[in-house]
Design an enzyme around this catalytic site. Sequence first.
Site, PDB file in Angstrom:
ATOM      1  N   GLU A 117      14.830 -10.040 -22.062  1.00  0.00           N
ATOM      2  CA  GLU A 117      15.196 -10.128 -20.639  1.00  0.00           C
ATOM      3  C   GLU A 117      14.217  -9.325 -19.792  1.00  0.00           C
ATOM      4  O   GLU A 117      13.460  -8.515 -20.311  1.00  0.00           O
ATOM      5  CB  GLU A 117      16.589  -9.504 -20.423  1.00  0.00           C
ATOM      6  CG  GLU A 117      17.684 -10.171 -21.178  1.00  0.00           C
ATOM      7  CD  GLU A 117      18.868  -9.231 -21.397  1.00  0.00           C
ATOM      8  OE1 GLU A 117      19.072  -8.333 -20.564  1.00  0.00           O
ATOM      9  OE2 GLU A 117      19.552  -9.413 -22.411  1.00  0.00           O
ATOM     10  N   LYS A 119      13.359  -6.324 -17.203  1.00  0.00           N
ATOM     11  CA  LYS A 119      13.935  -5.019 -16.883  1.00  0.00           C
ATOM     12  C   LYS A 119      13.838  -4.845 -15.368  1.00  0.00           C
ATOM     13  O   LYS A 119      12.773  -4.553 -14.819  1.00  0.00           O
ATOM     14  CB  LYS A 119      13.203  -3.890 -17.595  1.00  0.00           C
ATOM     15  CG  LYS A 119      13.861  -2.540 -17.321  1.00  0.00           C
ATOM     16  CD  LYS A 119      13.403  -1.477 -18.296  1.00  0.00           C
ATOM     17  CE  LYS A 119      14.264  -0.234 -18.192  1.00  0.00           C
ATOM     18  NZ  LYS A 119      14.221   0.410 -16.879  1.00  0.00           N
ATOM     19  N   ASP A 121      14.222  -3.449 -11.638  1.00  0.00           N
ATOM     20  CA  ASP A 121      14.006  -2.097 -11.132  1.00  0.00           C
ATOM     21  C   ASP A 121      14.973  -1.823  -9.984  1.00  0.00           C
ATOM     22  O   ASP A 121      14.617  -1.893  -8.816  1.00  0.00           O
ATOM     23  CB  ASP A 121      12.551  -1.948 -10.673  1.00  0.00           C
ATOM     24  CG  ASP A 121      12.137  -0.503 -10.598  1.00  0.00           C
ATOM     25  OD1 ASP A 121      12.939   0.375 -11.009  1.00  0.00           O
ATOM     26  OD2 ASP A 121      11.019  -0.235 -10.133  1.00  0.00           O
ATOM     27  N   TYR A 232      21.779  -9.009 -10.736  1.00  0.00           N
ATOM     28  CA  TYR A 232      21.679  -9.783 -11.975  1.00  0.00           C
ATOM     29  C   TYR A 232      22.543  -9.121 -13.039  1.00  0.00           C
ATOM     30  O   TYR A 232      22.470  -7.894 -13.220  1.00  0.00           O
ATOM     31  CB  TYR A 232      20.241  -9.837 -12.502  1.00  0.00           C
ATOM     32  CG  TYR A 232      19.419 -10.927 -11.858  1.00  0.00           C
ATOM     33  CD1 TYR A 232      19.859 -12.255 -11.842  1.00  0.00           C
ATOM     34  CD2 TYR A 232      18.188 -10.630 -11.269  1.00  0.00           C
ATOM     35  CE1 TYR A 232      19.105 -13.258 -11.253  1.00  0.00           C
ATOM     36  CE2 TYR A 232      17.423 -11.631 -10.675  1.00  0.00           C
ATOM     37  CZ  TYR A 232      17.893 -12.940 -10.667  1.00  0.00           C
ATOM     38  OH  TYR A 232      17.147 -13.929 -10.089  1.00  0.00           O
ATOM     39  N   LYS A 328       7.611  -1.336 -21.494  1.00  0.00           N
ATOM     40  CA  LYS A 328       7.073  -1.180 -20.142  1.00  0.00           C
ATOM     41  C   LYS A 328       5.802  -2.000 -19.901  1.00  0.00           C
ATOM     42  O   LYS A 328       5.136  -2.457 -20.821  1.00  0.00           O
ATOM     43  CB  LYS A 328       6.707   0.294 -19.928  1.00  0.00           C
ATOM     44  CG  LYS A 328       7.903   1.192 -19.853  1.00  0.00           C
ATOM     45  CD  LYS A 328       8.363   1.266 -18.433  1.00  0.00           C
ATOM     46  CE  LYS A 328       9.243   2.487 -18.230  1.00  0.00           C
ATOM     47  NZ  LYS A 328       9.557   2.678 -16.835  1.00  0.00           N
ATOM     48  N   CYS A 427     -19.267   6.196  16.416  1.00  0.00           N
ATOM     49  CA  CYS A 427     -19.418   5.554  15.112  1.00  0.00           C
ATOM     50  C   CYS A 427     -19.872   6.608  14.097  1.00  0.00           C
ATOM     51  O   CYS A 427     -20.817   7.349  14.366  1.00  0.00           O
ATOM     52  CB  CYS A 427     -20.457   4.443  15.207  1.00  0.00           C
ATOM     53  SG  CYS A 427     -20.954   3.799  13.606  1.00  0.00           S
ATOM     54  N   CYS A 430     -23.779   5.655  13.217  1.00  0.00           N
ATOM     55  CA  CYS A 430     -24.892   5.673  14.171  1.00  0.00           C
ATOM     56  C   CYS A 430     -24.579   6.431  15.456  1.00  0.00           C
ATOM     57  O   CYS A 430     -25.420   6.517  16.337  1.00  0.00           O
ATOM     58  CB  CYS A 430     -25.332   4.248  14.499  1.00  0.00           C
ATOM     59  SG  CYS A 430     -24.189   3.370  15.579  1.00  0.00           S
ATOM     60  N   CYS A 445     -17.681  -0.343  16.302  1.00  0.00           N
ATOM     61  CA  CYS A 445     -18.877   0.382  16.707  1.00  0.00           C
ATOM     62  C   CYS A 445     -19.629  -0.532  17.657  1.00  0.00           C
ATOM     63  O   CYS A 445     -19.745  -1.729  17.417  1.00  0.00           O
ATOM     64  CB  CYS A 445     -19.727   0.680  15.475  1.00  0.00           C
ATOM     65  SG  CYS A 445     -21.436   1.069  15.880  1.00  0.00           S
ATOM     66  N   CYS A 451     -27.034  -0.023  14.573  1.00  0.00           N
ATOM     67  CA  CYS A 451     -26.202   0.662  13.575  1.00  0.00           C
ATOM     68  C   CYS A 451     -26.584   0.265  12.149  1.00  0.00           C
ATOM     69  O   CYS A 451     -26.525  -0.907  11.797  1.00  0.00           O
ATOM     70  CB  CYS A 451     -24.729   0.328  13.817  1.00  0.00           C
ATOM     71  SG  CYS A 451     -23.637   1.129  12.635  1.00  0.00           S
TER      72      CYS A 451
END
Length: 692
Positions: A117, A119, A121, A232, A328, A427, A430, A445, A451
């Site tokens: 099945e 698992k 959480d 579930y 897991k 910026c 630059c 910028c 730049c």
Amino acid sequence: MPNSPQHRVAELRDLLQKHAHLYYVLDAPQVSDAHQWFQELQAIEDQHPELCTIDSPTQRILGKVLDGFTPVQHAVPMLSIRTETDITDEGALSFDTRIRKELQYNPLDPAIEYSCELKFDGLAVNLRYENGTLKQAATRGDGQVGEDVTQNIKTIHQIPLRLMGKAPAILEVRGEVYMRRDDFEKLNETQRQRIAQGMRHEKTFVNPRNAAAGALRQLDPAIAAQRPLSFYAYGTGEVSGWADLDVPTPPTHSQMLDALQAYGLPVNRLRKVVMGGQGLAGYHHEIEHLRSSLPFDIDGVVYKVNAYTLQNELGFVSREPRWAVAHKYAAQEEMTVVRDIEVQVGRTGKLTPVAKLEPVFVGGTTVSNATLHNEDEARRKDIRIGDTVIVRRAGDVIPEVVGVVFERRADPAPHAFDMVARLSGQCPICASPITREPHEADWRCTGGLYCPAQRKQALLHFASRRAMNVDGLGDKLVDQLIDASLIRKIPDLYRLTQEQLQELDRMGAKSAQNLVQAIAASRHTTFARFLFALGIRHVGETTAKDLARHFGSWSGLCQASRDDLLQVNDVGPIVADSLLNFLGQEHHLEIVNELKALGVYWPEMVPLSASLESNMARPLLGKILVLTGTLPHMSREEAQAKIEGLGGKVTGSVSRKTDYVVAGFDAGSKLEKAQALGVKVIDEAELLQLLS
Ligand code: IVH
């Protein structure tokens, strides 16, 4: 009595129960008028309170605000399961080996049957049904004593208040209360709106599990009803009275799950009966592939010895059954600390805040950066330097910061993220000013061509076909040129030598020569193309043409006021401000001057009123040219634009009036006609000379 209220109440409850099951459990609704039945039932119950029962559908969202939860002694302890942390196949195989050893099986004994099945959480709950009616729902607590959460559990429409069919006298159903990911997102969105409306005591949740836990332990059932939980079933607690039914007690766990499903309880479909350790490992893989596409979180799978006889034989160690294990997967979420929030400059000048994290192993890799997308997103999640955060990496998606663990925020709290403050308005690469336009999420910028972070993008655009049209200067070459520092700023393009180019990977002498020629040919352009090539934000090809036509020259454009700009066709406040911003930066003007000094040239398009200097600027004024064949470095449109830019005219057929026929490869009948008429024929190189 067929027409009695008793009869109608029973009928309505059956209808409501059946359709709630279709809708909430089977996800296959058949009617849309359940609401009317519900109201009818409510009305009858109001008139005849003696007919109202605890399993009536009207009893789901009622109840009073509680002071606390009443303790519940579990009839059968709620155990936990051992966790197998070896996430490889070995984790599955070693469980099977252990089971066989415990059962004293030898290699010739048959493979063991397992029920596999998901698992889930969420949080374990026990649902106690007496004679088919839900009497009590309790949390796991310490396994012996939990808390009565019946009122909140009843808000979960998937959980039947009455079991379908004939049920044993006592049936305790165990399962997991969880929150779907989409419900979680919606809930958090609502929470954010509430906070924005000034409801300071509200908070957002870090993950669905957290939200589910909060909802389950909510003392106000009206609030609990707004927190969408799901359920579930995965097992049973106390069961008695099955012998009184006409069906035998299920002999295996998987058959028990089937029975629970038949009673109307939600049981997840991704369960499977497999044989032996290989079967377990196969299931583990199968689910791993599905994991990120599931609508809810799982942190692994659970294997259970299927036959109850074998389960009994195996028994328990301390508080865990020997017959079950949780296997897991790599965690998709981990906690870590934000060391810093940096801002990265993208190829288009977009500024993206990035959280620099204490490295953490999550989703199978070590993560030390996570994008915060933009300033609003960083603020919405309220992520601050020094915060403990939850980082998520699911499947192959980019790691993200899910949320802050506010309980761990330092006191006094660090400052909220602020792009302008963080960058002092500049910026980070630059030092050009940064801007954010209304209705846009991103700061940018304004350095553009200047730049370095935007250099590749800027160069690619500058050289593109509709801009300066440097034939052969594509993506890869741009990367190479910038990475090898051959081009530091756009004007460097016109300083490249064939020798330098030949040094590059996969660049032969011939290609280098072609490129140098293409670069040279691109020097001669039009003002519109040049303007477009500069990559000024919001100045596309058409706007560039309009501007060029309107102002005629670079100096004309530079002198334009905001009002002058707004006179131009299609130029509104956004374009005007973008232009002023660009032209207001000294380094942009320097780049233009440098390009001009390197021979980048365009005929100034003189406004009609002032055509005096035109002969100087327009060497082809009055000349008629015909283009034929393929030119080595220019497309026909290209050549035509250049000729027209210098005052010449391009026609489609050759006559005595034609001044020049420009012939490329495979020139055909037009070339013959020119020769017959004695019209001067030139090639591309000679055309370029004329143009200069
Ligand atoms: S069986 C005796 N099956 O995982 C076995 N548990 O420590 C009892 N869980 O708190 C648990 N999915 O809430 C079982 N398919 C599943 C499960 C499951 C999630 C949770 C359960 C319990 C924890 C086990």
